[in-house]
Motif scaffolding. Sequence first.
Motif, PDB file in Angstrom:
ATOM      1  N   VAL B   6      -0.208 -14.688  -7.923  1.00 54.87           N
ATOM      2  CA  VAL B   6       0.587 -13.715  -8.694  1.00 54.87           C
ATOM      3  C   VAL B   6       2.044 -13.627  -8.278  1.00 54.87           C
ATOM      4  O   VAL B   6       2.922 -13.484  -9.125  1.00 54.87           O
ATOM      5  N   VAL B  18       3.625  -2.372  -5.924  1.00 49.46           N
ATOM      6  CA  VAL B  18       4.182  -3.023  -7.114  1.00 49.46           C
ATOM      7  C   VAL B  18       3.005  -3.266  -8.055  1.00 49.46           C
ATOM      8  O   VAL B  18       1.853  -3.152  -7.646  1.00 49.46           O
ATOM      9  N   CYS B  19       3.321  -3.615  -9.311  1.00 47.16           N
ATOM     10  CA  CYS B  19       2.249  -3.889 -10.257  1.00 47.16           C
ATOM     11  C   CYS B  19       2.319  -5.351 -10.698  1.00 47.16           C
ATOM     12  O   CYS B  19       3.400  -5.869 -10.944  1.00 47.16           O
ATOM     13  N   ALA B  20       1.159  -6.009 -10.751  1.00 45.83           N
ATOM     14  CA  ALA B  20       1.142  -7.405 -11.199  1.00 45.83           C
ATOM     15  C   ALA B  20       0.229  -7.535 -12.417  1.00 45.83           C
ATOM     16  O   ALA B  20      -0.718  -6.772 -12.580  1.00 45.83           O
ATOM     17  N   LEU B  21       0.551  -8.519 -13.256  1.00 44.64           N
ATOM     18  CA  LEU B  21      -0.293  -8.795 -14.413  1.00 44.64           C
ATOM     19  C   LEU B  21      -1.249  -9.912 -14.000  1.00 44.64           C
ATOM     20  O   LEU B  21      -0.825 -11.027 -13.697  1.00 44.64           O
ATOM     21  N   VAL B  22      -2.535  -9.608 -13.937  1.00 51.62           N
ATOM     22  CA  VAL B  22      -3.518 -10.568 -13.458  1.00 51.62           C
ATOM     23  C   VAL B  22      -4.547 -10.793 -14.559  1.00 51.62           C
ATOM     24  O   VAL B  22      -5.372  -9.921 -14.827  1.00 51.62           O
ATOM     25  N   GLN B  25      -4.862  -8.048 -16.899  1.00 45.76           N
ATOM     26  CA  GLN B  25      -5.097  -6.701 -16.351  1.00 45.76           C
ATOM     27  C   GLN B  25      -3.923  -6.278 -15.475  1.00 45.76           C
ATOM     28  O   GLN B  25      -3.300  -7.097 -14.813  1.00 45.76           O
ATOM     29  N   GLN B  26      -3.679  -4.955 -15.472  1.00 46.86           N
ATOM     30  CA  GLN B  26      -2.622  -4.421 -14.612  1.00 46.86           C
ATOM     31  C   GLN B  26      -3.221  -4.104 -13.244  1.00 46.86           C
ATOM     32  O   GLN B  26      -4.135  -3.295 -13.130  1.00 46.86           O
ATOM     33  N   HIS B  42      -6.797  -1.198  -9.709  1.00 43.68           N
ATOM     34  CA  HIS B  42      -6.256  -1.164 -11.068  1.00 43.68           C
ATOM     35  C   HIS B  42      -5.113  -0.152 -11.133  1.00 43.68           C
ATOM     36  O   HIS B  42      -5.061   0.811 -10.372  1.00 43.68           O
ATOM     37  N   ASN B  43      -4.193  -0.393 -12.056  1.00 43.69           N
ATOM     38  CA  ASN B  43      -2.969   0.418 -12.123  1.00 43.69           C
ATOM     39  C   ASN B  43      -3.144   1.672 -12.967  1.00 43.69           C
ATOM     40  O   ASN B  43      -2.270   2.514 -13.027  1.00 43.69           O
TER      41      ASN B  43
END
Lengths: 844, 111
Positions: B6, B18-22, B25-26, B42-43
Amino acid sequence: MKQTLVVIGNGMVGQNFLAGLAASSAKENYDIVTFCEEPRAAYDRVHLSEFFTGKTAADLSLVEDGFFTANGITIHLGDRAATIDRELKTVTSAKGITVSYDKLVLATGSYPFVPPVPGHDRPQCLVYRTIEDLEAMQAAAKTGKIGTVVGGGLLGLEAAKALRDLGLQTHIVEFAPRLMAVQVDEAGGVMLRRKIEALGVTVHTGKNTSLITDGETCVNKMCFADGEELETDVVLFSAGIRPRDDIARGCGLEVGQRGGIVIDNQCKTSDPAIYAIGECALWNGMIYGLVAPGYAMARTVVADLNGEAASFNGADMSTKLKLMGVDVASIGDAHAKTQGAMVYTYQNGASEVYKRLVVSQDKKQLLGAVLVGDASGYGTLLQYCLNGIELPENPDALILPHRSDESVGLGPDALPAAAQICSCYDVSKGVVCAAVEAGCTTVNALKAETKAGTGCGGCVPLLKSVLNSELAKQGYEVNTDLCEHFPYTRQDLYNLIRVEEIKTFAELLEKHGKGRGCEVCKPTVGSILASHWNEYILKTEHLGLQDTNDTFLANMQKDGTYSVVPRITGGEIRPDMLIALGQVGKKYNLYTKITGGQRVDLFGARVDQLPAIWKELIDAGFESGHAYGKSLRTVKSCVGSTWCRYGVDDSVGLAIALENRYKGLRSPHKIKFAVSGCTRECAEAQGKDVGVIATENGWNLYVCGNGGMKPRHADLFATGLDKATLIKYIDRFLSFYVRTADRLQRTSVWMENMEGGLDYLKSVVIDDKLGLCGQLEQQMQYVIDTYQCEWKTTIEDDSKLKRFRHFINSDQPDDNVVFVEERGQIRPAVAGDERKHFTLVEVA
Amino acid sequence: MAWIDVCGSDDLQPDSGVCALVAGQQVALFYLPEEGTVYAIHNYDPFGNANVLSRGLIGDINGQPVVASPLYKQHFNLETGVCLEDETVQIPVYKVQIDGARVKVNSEASS
Ligand SMILES: Cc1cc2nc3c(=O)[nH]c(=O)nc-3n(C[C@H](O)[C@H](O)[C@H](O)COP(=O)(O)OP(=O)(O)OC[C@H]3O[C@@H](n4cnc5c(N)ncnc54)[C@H](O)[C@@H]3O)c2cc1C
Ligand code: SF4
Ligand code: SF4
């Protein structure tokens, strides 16, 4: 048929009697009439000096609104009862009203004794008893430079402090060889004199005034028997009181040789239809010049009228001086006159402390005490004395300084339920405990509920310890730890950070805490570090400490988007700036609203949009409004003298100056200011933490007001200030708040919980009682000098901008943020709105 | 089981999130440099109904590592996703690998 009861005198005791009677069943039996010589109904003479520190006559009133009407009491204001006809049973007033009575209560109080020195009635020769007397002092102080109090007793010292606070060079002239001769012994008197002189008052003892005449440099000159002279403008007599027994003499009631209406244990005079109570009454050869014995007499008469057995058996004359910074107290038999009494004394010249204990021959009972310089033991000692509690084996332990951890104080649990906690209002420990049981959990609640602590205030520390002990018993944890990570209060942490020069959370945690921290201690410490060192709050080591809004320098709304509020100092904005704001709002399609603090709030910005929005705002000349921080928010202003027909001074100009001075200051909670251009108060300054109002004589400063959930009217703090003094006081006030308040405590609650309240705060900020003002000003100057616009710093630093994206690995925005339109603007979509559906991964 | 690369480890924020797009999914990533740990949950905040948990404050309560929601301050255990205030609520948690300078997240929720 109802009988008529007449009360002559509506002073402290007369009113206390009326209130007691109104609350008892005997009220039904009487038509009640009272004569009140003064132009206003009863007020609090004990706190009379506070008239000079901003309390108004209305603030001092002892009469609840509508009291007389509600209880069917006729009051003749401004009318003196002139004669009593005991045969016809009538009272006739100076204005010619005649009332018949069945029962008569004399509560005429006393008058200040003025020694018959030639010249005693010259101009500016005054006394200290009524509100009118104080107004005369104020007027005299306006033109004079020097003031002299004749008499160095309890009241004389209070009067001297008042003269000094009015800006006069102050002297005390005392006939006896020492101050407070009645209460304090010789050695204590020496110490007391030093304390009083340290307040800037010159003391002359052993002086006999023989003449007052024309002065050369002042209005008056006092000549003493020893040939010395003293030039003075104001002469204030405080040489004792004399009972007002003239009306009693006039109708042949028995009076004492040296004055005072003779009463028995039921407070009846020589005529059984007539009672006398308060300072006009002579019981067992004694006049009581304190309010508590008068209240005890009033209770006795109420009980007697109710047909209950009651008796006044004398009263305790222990006293504590109310002067800030001068601790003096005297308890019981201070002069060891009791047969066989033994004395212990402790004297510490270096710290100016003198203590004396008088105990019984068998060393088991405390008979009296004198405390000078440190009266903290007053409550405990008074309890030993009043309740006859057996003394510890070595009674001197009670006055010796504590060198070990052992506590010699009398725990509240050692007191019997009947022990009197508040002597002014005769409130027992049992009553206090019952009030705690019924839900009072703060000293203020107890004051409101029981009246304890609202008289001279001497019992407040004891009241507090009873409260804490009761709360603990009920299972309330009186734990002041900030959280599980730090066994300290916010104030403790502030001091650790300041004294040990700690600059990061990690360092503080390592030295004084445990664990990783949490959302309570992290923002608290982040805020303290920012208040004290004023570093950029998104620096890597501080970033993780910041609360929701601070982390992205914007206010998070319910859907996770942010609102943006640029600073508009004083609410003044040029049209081109307003247009620039509008353009940004339009370009990013933000919901736009005017705030209560005279600025514009732009809602609905996604986290990834914030830097671009701020870049445009900063280019247009805006800076951060700190709406996201626990910090100075706005300084609201009215348009002031520049435009307004009534304006006295430039409120907008001052508001802008103040906002620019304090912007960016991080504090325990948000701080709001307002400035009004005249007393019409269009800016509502009296509902703010700091409020300023222009008057003809300069700026008036108000503090600790609050709107919001729990509104509180601000207190008048200082009047007639020039701009420089105003700013100096605000600097000190804010620094002191930042240093000592609890986390998330607004100034209003901070002040209400402060021991000593407003007066204490004034003594710290105005009189520099703690000697801290230099430091406080320096700290504020440091914060002002290190101000930065956090948004400017942020958009100039690429490494900081990296966080302002929804995803660290993608430029996509958050697809859960959806707006719909309402009244021509956006708003977050809610359930029921047609919106793009979002699925959360199923929880396994 | 898919390990997805990521971001770089220098994209993580020390002691913050921080938030990642996986894989659509957030995922919120929290980095505790002191312990050398990265937590992934999960965010989505199920109480506030918004994707904001990566912006919450982290710390510990009674020894459990937690994040406090920035909206209404509920705490979520970073290891299990269980809400401390209401144990019936649990949010997905993910496994993380630090592979040299890269951070990898397993796209399959592990609870
Ligand atoms: C500055 C100051 C500080 C003090 N500090 C303390 C303190 O710390 N602790 C303490 O215990 N005590 C203190 N005292 C004393 C306290 O105020 C008195 O003990 C108390 O006021 C006595 O109440 P009273 O009702 O007997 O007299 P007052 O309060 O004087 O009331 C008598 C009233 O009767 C009126 N009156 C008199 N004759 C007539 C008439 N013929 N017809 C109609 N009305 C009449 C008078 O005008 C007056 O209003 C202080 C007093 C002063 C002045
Ligand atoms: S407070 Fe006074 S000066 Fe200000 S707008 Fe109102 S009337 Fe005018
Ligand atoms: S009053 Fe309540 S709803 Fe309105 S802005 Fe303040 S917190 Fe929000």
